[in-house]
Design a protein around this motif. Sequence first.
Motif, PDB file in Angstrom:
ATOM      1  N   SER A 105      46.886 -61.558   2.580  1.00  0.00           N
ATOM      2  CA  SER A 105      46.222 -60.274   2.325  1.00  0.00           C
ATOM      3  C   SER A 105      44.931 -60.158   3.132  1.00  0.00           C
ATOM      4  CB  SER A 105      45.898 -60.140   0.838  1.00  0.00           C
ATOM      5  OG  SER A 105      47.071 -60.050   0.078  1.00  0.00           O
ATOM      6  N   ARG A 106      44.586 -58.949   3.504  1.00  0.00           N
ATOM      7  CA  ARG A 106      43.316 -58.665   4.162  1.00  0.00           C
ATOM      8  C   ARG A 106      42.805 -57.315   3.687  1.00  0.00           C
ATOM      9  NH1 ARG A 106      45.671 -57.708  10.311  1.00  0.00           N
ATOM     10  NH2 ARG A 106      47.733 -57.161   9.645  1.00  0.00           N
ATOM     11  N   PRO A 107      41.538 -57.178   3.392  1.00  0.00           N
ATOM     12  CA  PRO A 107      40.543 -58.253   3.330  1.00  0.00           C
ATOM     13  C   PRO A 107      40.852 -59.235   2.206  1.00  0.00           C
ATOM     14  CG  PRO A 107      39.675 -56.248   2.367  1.00  0.00           C
ATOM     15  CD  PRO A 107      40.993 -55.875   2.978  1.00  0.00           C
ATOM     16  N   LEU A 108      40.060 -60.290   2.141  1.00  0.00           N
ATOM     17  CA  LEU A 108      40.308 -61.362   1.191  1.00  0.00           C
ATOM     18  C   LEU A 108      40.248 -60.842  -0.245  1.00  0.00           C
ATOM     19  CD1 LEU A 108      40.739 -64.490   1.446  1.00  0.00           C
ATOM     20  CD2 LEU A 108      38.325 -64.709   0.846  1.00  0.00           C
ATOM     21  N   ALA A 135      46.347 -71.333   8.140  1.00  0.00           N
ATOM     22  CA  ALA A 135      45.829 -70.436   7.113  1.00  0.00           C
ATOM     23  C   ALA A 135      44.796 -69.507   7.728  1.00  0.00           C
ATOM     24  CB  ALA A 135      45.197 -71.222   5.960  1.00  0.00           C
ATOM     25  N   SER A 136      44.672 -68.332   7.144  1.00  0.00           N
ATOM     26  CA  SER A 136      43.623 -67.401   7.542  1.00  0.00           C
ATOM     27  C   SER A 136      42.468 -67.568   6.570  1.00  0.00           C
ATOM     28  CB  SER A 136      44.149 -65.960   7.507  1.00  0.00           C
ATOM     29  OG  SER A 136      43.134 -65.055   7.844  1.00  0.00           O
ATOM     30  N   TRP A 137      41.494 -68.408   6.947  1.00  0.00           N
ATOM     31  CA  TRP A 137      40.407 -68.737   6.032  1.00  0.00           C
ATOM     32  C   TRP A 137      39.079 -68.971   6.734  1.00  0.00           C
ATOM     33  CZ3 TRP A 137      39.231 -68.259   1.153  1.00  0.00           C
ATOM     34  CH2 TRP A 137      38.251 -69.051   0.562  1.00  0.00           C
ATOM     35  N   THR A 138      39.124 -69.578   7.912  1.00  0.00           N
ATOM     36  CA  THR A 138      37.879 -70.008   8.554  1.00  0.00           C
ATOM     37  C   THR A 138      37.546 -69.174   9.781  1.00  0.00           C
ATOM     38  OG1 THR A 138      36.709 -71.929   9.464  1.00  0.00           O
ATOM     39  CG2 THR A 138      39.029 -71.682  10.038  1.00  0.00           C
ATOM     40  N   LYS A 139      36.250 -69.124  10.088  1.00  0.00           N
ATOM     41  CA  LYS A 139      35.768 -68.594  11.361  1.00  0.00           C
ATOM     42  C   LYS A 139      35.376 -69.758  12.256  1.00  0.00           C
ATOM     43  CE  LYS A 139      33.908 -64.165   9.675  1.00  0.00           C
ATOM     44  NZ  LYS A 139      32.682 -63.346   9.557  1.00  0.00           N
ATOM     45  N   SER A 140      35.090 -69.471  13.506  1.00  0.00           N
ATOM     46  CA  SER A 140      34.766 -70.536  14.461  1.00  0.00           C
ATOM     47  C   SER A 140      33.470 -71.253  14.109  1.00  0.00           C
ATOM     48  CB  SER A 140      34.667 -69.966  15.880  1.00  0.00           C
ATOM     49  OG  SER A 140      33.697 -68.932  15.927  1.00  0.00           O
ATOM     50  N   ASP A 141      32.571 -70.595  13.329  1.00  0.00           N
ATOM     51  CA  ASP A 141      31.311 -71.243  12.956  1.00  0.00           C
ATOM     52  C   ASP A 141      31.407 -71.990  11.628  1.00  0.00           C
ATOM     53  OD1 ASP A 141      31.556 -69.139  11.243  1.00  0.00           O
ATOM     54  OD2 ASP A 141      29.612 -68.222  11.696  1.00  0.00           O
ATOM     55  N   GLY A 142      32.605 -72.065  11.035  1.00  0.00           N
ATOM     56  CA  GLY A 142      32.782 -72.800   9.789  1.00  0.00           C
ATOM     57  C   GLY A 142      32.612 -71.962   8.542  1.00  0.00           C
ATOM     58  N   SER A 143      32.262 -70.683   8.700  1.00  0.00           N
ATOM     59  CA  SER A 143      32.137 -69.802   7.538  1.00  0.00           C
ATOM     60  C   SER A 143      33.515 -69.244   7.167  1.00  0.00           C
ATOM     61  CB  SER A 143      31.161 -68.666   7.844  1.00  0.00           C
ATOM     62  OG  SER A 143      31.634 -67.887   8.928  1.00  0.00           O
ATOM     63  N   ASN A 202      36.388 -66.460   6.625  1.00  0.00           N
ATOM     64  CA  ASN A 202      36.850 -65.205   7.212  1.00  0.00           C
ATOM     65  C   ASN A 202      37.293 -64.266   6.083  1.00  0.00           C
ATOM     66  OD1 ASN A 202      38.012 -63.145   8.641  1.00  0.00           O
ATOM     67  ND2 ASN A 202      39.582 -64.391   9.628  1.00  0.00           N
ATOM     68  N   LYS A 203      36.527 -63.242   5.798  1.00  0.00           N
ATOM     69  CA  LYS A 203      36.803 -62.363   4.659  1.00  0.00           C
ATOM     70  C   LYS A 203      37.614 -61.132   5.039  1.00  0.00           C
ATOM     71  CE  LYS A 203      32.202 -63.433   2.785  1.00  0.00           C
ATOM     72  NZ  LYS A 203      30.928 -62.822   2.325  1.00  0.00           N
ATOM     73  N   GLU A 204      37.542 -60.685   6.293  1.00  0.00           N
ATOM     74  CA  GLU A 204      38.061 -59.365   6.642  1.00  0.00           C
ATOM     75  C   GLU A 204      39.379 -59.383   7.406  1.00  0.00           C
ATOM     76  OE1 GLU A 204      36.723 -56.736   5.421  1.00  0.00           O
ATOM     77  OE2 GLU A 204      35.074 -57.848   4.512  1.00  0.00           O
ATOM     78  N   THR A 205      39.505 -60.232   8.407  1.00  0.00           N
ATOM     79  CA  THR A 205      40.670 -60.171   9.286  1.00  0.00           C
ATOM     80  C   THR A 205      41.682 -61.260   8.940  1.00  0.00           C
ATOM     81  OG1 THR A 205      39.618 -61.610  10.927  1.00  0.00           O
ATOM     82  CG2 THR A 205      39.302 -59.234  11.158  1.00  0.00           C
ATOM     83  N   PHE A 206      42.919 -61.060   9.411  1.00  0.00           N
ATOM     84  CA  PHE A 206      43.967 -62.061   9.229  1.00  0.00           C
ATOM     85  C   PHE A 206      44.171 -62.777  10.560  1.00  0.00           C
ATOM     86  CE2 PHE A 206      48.405 -63.484   9.208  1.00  0.00           C
ATOM     87  CZ  PHE A 206      48.410 -64.226   8.042  1.00  0.00           C
TER      88      PHE A 206
END
Length: 649
Positions: free
Chosen positions: A459-462, A544-552, A554-558
Amino acid sequence: MADIYDGRLWKDFMTINGKDFLKAPRNYGLQLNFDFFQPMKRRKDYSVGVFYLVVLNLPRAERYKWKNVIVIGIVPSFDKEPKNLNPFLEPAVKELQCLWKGMKLKSSKCRFPITFRAAIMSVSADIPAMRKLGGFKSHAALHGCSRCLKSFPRSFGTKPDYSGFCRMQWTPRTNAQHRRKAQCLENIRPSTKKDEFGKKHGITHYSVLLDLEYIDAIRFFTIDPMHNLFLGTAKKMFSLWIETHLLSIKNLEELEKKIQAMDIPNSVGRLPAKISSNYGSYTAEQWKNWTLIYSLVCLKNILPEAHLSCWQTFVLACTYICKPVISVAELEVFDGLFVKFCKEVEALYGKEVITPNMHLHCHLRDVLLDHGPSASFWCFSFERYNGILGSTPTNKRSVELQLMRRFQLSHFLEARDYPNMFQQDLLPLCSQTEKDKSVGWIETTDWQTRMQVDKLAFSRPLPQGKLWGNLSGIFTQENYKLSSLDCDDAALLVEVYKVLYPDLSINANHIGLLIKKFGSVVIGSTKFGSKLEPRSIRSARILASWTKSDGSINKETFCLSPGTVSYYFKHTLDIESEKVTHVFASVKWHKEVPNRDKIGNPVQVWSPKYQEPGCSVFMPVQRTYSHFATSKYGNSRIAVCALLRKSFL
């Protein structure tokens, strides 16, 4: 579309002629399959045919279990396979006619006999069997397609010309037309005129299945993706590369090394070591694995770029069509990809290499619209049934009778109520199969809950709220290790909870530090391992769709990222005076690299190194999308190939 219930045929049968059919209780939809197989390993000249029925009303996880299969008949071995299956189908059709009208049967629901109804709604088999069941001409005939009247011309001594993919010029077959022509053919007496009429209209005989008034002679007869895609086109293309010397002996040796170097999850079988000598005997499952997992990674820098690009189109189309849950928009995508692939093959290799399977690729969209996702009707399960029957011990005489008797006996004995103290000893003796363990079907009966849990992965957003505490379909180990979070991990977990529950005021003082740590988890029907459990370490790689490149987080995109699970743990959080248990995975995520699509979709290139840990190191297991296979790509890259997500809906 998640199952056959989402297809047009099932919806059409909800109400028939203004009266409820599938809407009403005690009415059932059936699927018919027929196939020949060889029951004796050392004899290739002895083949028997089997008619199977499965009940489509059952959930997909139960529908294809051996204990729920109905064997309605076994065709004995002949010197030559019969062209017409009507004599063997007639007894079953008479019973099916009675079932369509309704039969009084006893039931545990009522003291008195009550009415049951049933109808065949799907016929699934390979091309030769399908033509015999429906009364169509073989694929080598002038009108050799069971879904359209496109001509496949041929001259003496040559194969039919299956080329040409302008579908606007293909005249579709219709049920009314096929029934009328089949009846006309039945009434023609001189055999010469009968042959001429059949050749003109692509019909060999009147199928006794047409005696069932509700049968749609075109829509009910599927195109099996297992035979069509993997035993058909995938095998053909590999043979073609060898015949045209695109793959030399040296190339094949390099290919074998790449195959052996790939790191594959435990749930996926490896291909035989010597592909050059064994590819001809690959099973359908091995061709499927080769196509979807191995091929793009292994053929890179071996197959010429234009040919690899053509093959990539086919792989991408297969990735879509093999999804257990597929949208109508994705149907349009893979349909366009198949047309593109067929045209590229014709341009690269010439029209003489086009096969009837490639023509049938262009009809698959309509089949899935009618029958739902390919997993709802393809023949993998039926091939397994052939293996079960073929493994039945016999004395090599009257094999067909022995197979049917053993099948009936085993099903009769399995249905008995044995005393509990003897079940463990007696039940395995009554079954032809190993203990039928279906791991991880969701226990809840709430369909909406199942849908909600499955959608948490993509699902997106999270999504936010208590649904992350819904552990339906998630099965953890009974054995665990008690541990506690240190200050840094507790702070990271707090950040995760703030994302999952933004309306709550959470800090490190509000959460307990005690966790239950374990090495693997089963989500639906798929087991995911971790580094904590050495035996399942090959299954520790997840997408999985969970992380961003900075380690935070990912709430919005899949956007799927690859990672390796270190361990799983349970943690309980107090939410509004209620203790809610969550299951998390501790994941190390791979670093991104420029030009990730260097090999080509659906394979991506990533760095083997892991990114700096942030709050995304802890992920709720519901967000897990699938496993992935990996292989080295150059000196400082890895190739990542996603495995198909197994839905547990």
